[in-house]
Design a protein around this motif. Sequence first.
Motif, mmCIF file in Angstrom:
data_model
loop_
_atom_site.group_PDB
_atom_site.id
_atom_site.type_symbol
_atom_site.label_atom_id
_atom_site.label_comp_id
_atom_site.label_asym_id
_atom_site.label_seq_id
_atom_site.Cartn_x
_atom_site.Cartn_y
_atom_site.Cartn_z
ATOM 1 N N ILE A 52 11.883 -17.586 35.566
ATOM 2 C CA ILE A 52 12.066 -18.644 36.578
ATOM 3 C C ILE A 52 12.524 -18.031 37.897
ATOM 4 O O ILE A 52 12.048 -18.412 38.978
ATOM 5 C CB ILE A 52 13.080 -19.695 36.071
ATOM 6 C CG1 ILE A 52 12.443 -20.517 34.952
ATOM 7 C CG2 ILE A 52 13.505 -20.611 37.200
ATOM 8 C CD1 ILE A 52 13.399 -21.418 34.244
ATOM 9 N N ALA A 53 13.424 -17.024 37.792
ATOM 10 C CA ALA A 53 13.890 -16.374 39.022
ATOM 11 C C ALA A 53 12.733 -15.699 39.746
ATOM 12 O O ALA A 53 12.572 -15.832 40.963
ATOM 13 C CB ALA A 53 14.961 -15.347 38.673
ATOM 14 N N VAL A 54 11.898 -14.986 38.978
ATOM 15 C CA VAL A 54 10.761 -14.287 39.594
ATOM 16 C C VAL A 54 9.817 -15.273 40.255
ATOM 17 O O VAL A 54 9.395 -15.108 41.408
ATOM 18 C CB VAL A 54 10.004 -13.458 38.529
ATOM 19 C CG1 VAL A 54 8.689 -12.968 39.078
ATOM 20 C CG2 VAL A 54 10.830 -12.281 38.085
ATOM 21 N N MET A 55 9.513 -16.361 39.536
ATOM 22 C CA MET A 55 8.553 -17.323 40.086
ATOM 23 C C MET A 55 9.114 -18.020 41.311
ATOM 24 O O MET A 55 8.415 -18.218 42.314
ATOM 25 C CB MET A 55 8.193 -18.373 39.030
ATOM 26 C CG MET A 55 7.107 -17.957 38.087
ATOM 27 S SD MET A 55 5.786 -17.097 38.871
ATOM 28 C CE MET A 55 5.009 -18.415 39.776
ATOM 29 N N GLY A 56 10.425 -18.371 41.239
ATOM 30 C CA GLY A 56 11.037 -19.052 42.382
ATOM 31 C C GLY A 56 11.001 -18.178 43.613
ATOM 32 O O GLY A 56 10.563 -18.602 44.693
ATOM 33 N N CYS A 57 11.440 -16.930 43.432
ATOM 34 C CA CYS A 57 11.497 -16.022 44.576
ATOM 35 C C CYS A 57 10.111 -15.765 45.141
ATOM 36 O O CYS A 57 9.886 -15.893 46.350
ATOM 37 C CB CYS A 57 12.153 -14.727 44.131
ATOM 38 S SG CYS A 57 12.293 -13.528 45.435
ATOM 39 N N SER A 58 9.176 -15.444 44.249
ATOM 40 C CA SER A 58 7.847 -15.067 44.770
ATOM 41 C C SER A 58 7.149 -16.267 45.395
ATOM 42 O O SER A 58 6.458 -16.113 46.411
ATOM 43 C CB SER A 58 6.991 -14.460 43.663
ATOM 44 O OG SER A 58 6.840 -15.355 42.620
ATOM 45 N N SER A 59 7.345 -17.477 44.827
ATOM 46 C CA SER A 59 6.640 -18.602 45.458
ATOM 47 C C SER A 59 7.267 -18.939 46.802
ATOM 48 O O SER A 59 6.566 -19.371 47.718
ATOM 49 C CB SER A 59 6.587 -19.826 44.537
ATOM 50 O OG SER A 59 7.783 -20.003 43.889
ATOM 51 N N LYS A 60 8.591 -18.696 46.925
ATOM 52 C CA LYS A 60 9.228 -18.906 48.235
ATOM 53 C C LYS A 60 8.620 -17.972 49.284
ATOM 54 O O LYS A 60 8.232 -18.393 50.374
ATOM 55 C CB LYS A 60 10.720 -18.594 48.101
ATOM 56 C CG LYS A 60 11.636 -19.714 48.532
ATOM 57 C CD LYS A 60 13.037 -19.202 48.534
ATOM 58 C CE LYS A 60 13.931 -20.002 47.619
ATOM 59 N NZ LYS A 60 15.270 -19.430 47.515
ATOM 60 N N ILE A 61 8.538 -16.693 48.912
ATOM 61 C CA ILE A 61 7.990 -15.710 49.857
ATOM 62 C C ILE A 61 6.545 -16.040 50.201
ATOM 63 O O ILE A 61 6.139 -15.993 51.362
ATOM 64 C CB ILE A 61 8.056 -14.287 49.248
ATOM 65 C CG1 ILE A 61 9.483 -13.908 48.913
ATOM 66 C CG2 ILE A 61 7.457 -13.264 50.196
ATOM 67 C CD1 ILE A 61 10.351 -13.727 50.078
#
Lengths: 110, 119
Positions: A52-61
């Motif tokens: 979830i952390a990876v997806m949240g961060c990457s989708s934000k970027i």
Amino acid sequence: MSEQPKFQRYTRGELITARDSLWTVCGESMLAFEKCKMEKGDDPEACLQFSIAVMGCSSKIMRDLTSKCGEYLKAGSSCLNENNMRSLECDKEKLKLDECFTSKVLPKYQ
Amino acid sequence: MSGLNYKQRWVQDLPPPGGYPKLEYGRKIPPPISGYWVFGITFAIMGVGTVIFFNDKIERMNQEKEEKKRLSMILPILQAENDINFLASSHQNVYTTRWMPPQIQKRQLTLLPKEWGKN
């Protein structure tokens, strides 16, 4: 069947073009995710918080890149599509995107 | 009648003194290239070709390595997305044995037993 979470789907071309930008901000979370995968096996439930952390961060970027550097992202992904996904041919486009990222998106995350 | 003189003595054509030059009836070929030269040239061409091929191959392998490295940079994102989508969809817990990647598309999903979705 339950609803699938609605991520904005990005193409492989877009992600490869933005790889360095993604790693600049989300590198630690991705490394933590991979470390968890190596320690706990491939069970997706074991590393759910990391994914979830990876997806949240990457989708934000990626969202920021699409809104602020959309043209460069589009140029890079279309270059990859035309060159059979060979990213070595598209270093010029990637450099332009990186410049745009450092000037417009990165200050927000520092 | 005036052109012919029947009283002239016949003269036989004879070869010039010393005889005719010898006729060249044999096949004329240039002096052949030595076998050593043929071997040498062949192996030189093959050697140059091999060097060019292997240099190219090394370069291609390095490029492939670089491509794989770049591709591996986005793999955590794809893996995380796949994990979340898989957990959010209806699935049977198979992790007591071993992990299998989710391979079910919408079309095949209609064929699955319905009680799987209730878990």
